[in-house]
Design an enzyme around this catalytic site. Structure first.
Site, PDB file in Angstrom:
ATOM      1  N   LYS A 130       0.684  -1.309  -0.015  1.00 52.24           N
ATOM      2  CA  LYS A 130       0.184   0.110   0.042  1.00 52.24           C
ATOM      3  C   LYS A 130       0.921   1.152   0.033  1.00 52.24           C
ATOM      4  O   LYS A 130       0.586   2.326  -0.612  1.00 52.24           O
ATOM      5  CB  LYS A 130      -1.016   0.010   1.026  1.00 52.24           C
TER       6      LYS A 130
ATOM      7  N   ARG B  29      -6.570   3.682  11.147  1.00 57.28           N
ATOM      8  CA  ARG B  29      -6.311   2.281  11.419  1.00 57.28           C
ATOM      9  C   ARG B  29      -7.217   1.660  12.617  1.00 57.28           C
ATOM     10  O   ARG B  29      -6.917   0.667  12.711  1.00 57.28           O
ATOM     11  CB  ARG B  29      -4.870   2.374  12.001  1.00 57.28           C
TER      12      ARG B  29
ATOM     13  N   ARG C 211      14.299  -2.535   8.482  1.00 56.53           N
ATOM     14  CA  ARG C 211      13.298  -1.680   9.220  1.00 56.53           C
ATOM     15  C   ARG C 211      13.048  -2.558  10.615  1.00 56.53           C
ATOM     16  O   ARG C 211      13.026  -3.634  10.406  1.00 56.53           O
ATOM     17  CB  ARG C 211      12.033  -1.927   8.573  1.00 56.53           C
TER      18      ARG C 211
ATOM     19  N   ARG D 131      11.764  -7.533   2.791  1.00 58.50           N
ATOM     20  CA  ARG D 131      11.728  -6.245   2.926  1.00 58.50           C
ATOM     21  C   ARG D 131      12.746  -5.983   4.167  1.00 58.50           C
ATOM     22  O   ARG D 131      13.524  -5.090   4.242  1.00 58.50           O
ATOM     23  CB  ARG D 131      10.767  -5.328   3.418  1.00 58.50           C
TER      24      ARG D 131
HETATM   25  P1  ADP Z   1       2.873  -1.326   8.541  1.00 57.92           P
HETATM   26  O1  ADP Z   1       1.517  -1.055   7.878  1.00 57.92           O
HETATM   27  O2  ADP Z   1       3.887  -2.070   7.684  1.00 57.92           O
HETATM   28  O3  ADP Z   1       2.771  -1.792   9.950  1.00 57.92           O
HETATM   29  P2  ADP Z   1       3.489   1.813   8.764  1.00 57.92           P
HETATM   30  O4  ADP Z   1       4.630   2.466   8.059  1.00 57.92           O
HETATM   31  O5  ADP Z   1       2.187   2.254   8.327  1.00 57.92           O
HETATM   32  O6  ADP Z   1       3.825   0.151   8.548  1.00 57.92           O
HETATM   33  O7  ADP Z   1       3.350   1.938  10.310  1.00 57.92           O
HETATM   34  C1  ADP Z   1       4.501   1.766  11.136  1.00 57.92           C
HETATM   35  C2  ADP Z   1       4.209   1.828  12.608  1.00 57.92           C
HETATM   36  O8  ADP Z   1       3.818   3.341  12.897  1.00 57.92           O
HETATM   37  C3  ADP Z   1       2.881   1.198  13.059  1.00 57.92           C
HETATM   38  O9  ADP Z   1       3.415  -0.322  13.235  1.00 57.92           O
HETATM   39  C4  ADP Z   1       2.297   1.906  14.157  1.00 57.92           C
HETATM   40  O10 ADP Z   1       3.318   1.742  15.323  1.00 57.92           O
HETATM   41  C5  ADP Z   1       2.489   3.385  13.494  1.00 57.92           C
HETATM   42  N1  ADP Z   1       1.239   3.996  13.116  1.00 57.92           N
HETATM   43  C6  ADP Z   1       1.316   4.112  11.793  1.00 57.92           C
HETATM   44  N2  ADP Z   1       0.055   4.664  11.481  1.00 57.92           N
HETATM   45  C7  ADP Z   1      -0.594   4.706  12.656  1.00 57.92           C
HETATM   46  C8  ADP Z   1      -1.834   5.118  13.015  1.00 57.92           C
HETATM   47  N3  ADP Z   1      -2.983   5.516  12.098  1.00 57.92           N
HETATM   48  N4  ADP Z   1      -2.206   4.871  14.308  1.00 57.92           N
HETATM   49  C9  ADP Z   1      -1.441   4.251  15.355  1.00 57.92           C
HETATM   50  N5  ADP Z   1      -0.142   4.157  14.746  1.00 57.92           N
HETATM   51  C10 ADP Z   1       0.230   4.206  13.834  1.00 57.92           C
END
Ligand code: ADP
Length: 198
Positions: A15, A90, A135, A129
């Protein structure tokens, strides 16, 4: 023409990559909460200090803080004509926060793109990845936690948006171009067209 978009999909669904491609082609900013939080951690800001351990464990940053960060970002000029949100909302609480914020500006989401990928495909992409990018939240244990949170908290938001008739379900398996084409076709079917090239 404005385009206010949201892309949703499990970890490893691609995504982030597709979000940037679609945002670029519509000329709107791609706004990724994960990227914003990682940048804050790397830059050592106060926000970074607040979220570092939460991200490391793959847990969700508290809604109040996340919604504040997103609202500040959406208030910037470049998001006035549209945006593509990646990773926010989320959970159902964040959907409420976003609804209230958009309503206060007389705006709403035009489309929610649900990227669907079989579980083993997304796990193998994440493993790759982890090797390539290192990461720190891509360890096996933390990935399992993030996927569990996705199923429990994020998947239900799609029901809310489906009831509003804004969800487009996109097959996330194929080449990058094929998947982008599918998304653009779905948006076109909603009357959302890309600005003509100048
Ligand atoms: P992924 O979808 O692979 O988990 P993201 O880059 O979208 O990776 O998010 C990485 C981290 O950032 C999440 O695991 C969370 O800790 C935090 N995070 C991202 N977006 C949100 C959100 N909308 N609400 C709360 N925490 C978030």
């Amino acid at each position: 023409m404005t385009a206010r978009l949201l892309i949703v999909g499990p970890q490893g669904s691609g995504k982030g990559t597709q979000g940037v491609r679609v945002a670029d082609s519509f000329g709107v900013p791609a706004i990724s909460t994960g990227d914003m939080f990682r940048a804050a951690v790397a830059g050592g800001s106060e926000l970074g200090t607040q979220v570092r351990e939460i991200i490391q464990a793959g847990n969700l940053v508290p809604d109040q803080l996340t919604s504040k960060v997103v609202q500040e970002r959406l208030s910037q000029d470049d998001a006035a004509q549209g945006f593509l949100l990646d990773g926010y909302p989320r959970n159902l609480g964040q959907v409420e926060d976003l609804d209230a914020f958009l309503a206060s500006r007389d705006e709403q989401l035009d489309a929610v793109l649900e990227l669907v990928v079989p579980r083993d495909e997304s796990i193998s992409r994440l493993t790759r990845r982890a090797q390539e990018q290192g990461r720190t939240d891509d360890t096996e244990e933390v990935i399992a936690n993030r996927l569990a949170i996705y199923e429990r908290e994020t998947a239900p938001i799609l029901e809310v948006y489906s009831a509003r008739g804004v969800v487009d379900t996109i097959d996330g398996v194929g080449t990058l171009d094929e998947i982008t084409d599918r998304i653009v076709a779905a948006l076109q079917a909603r009357g959302l067209t890309r600005p003509a090239a100048v």
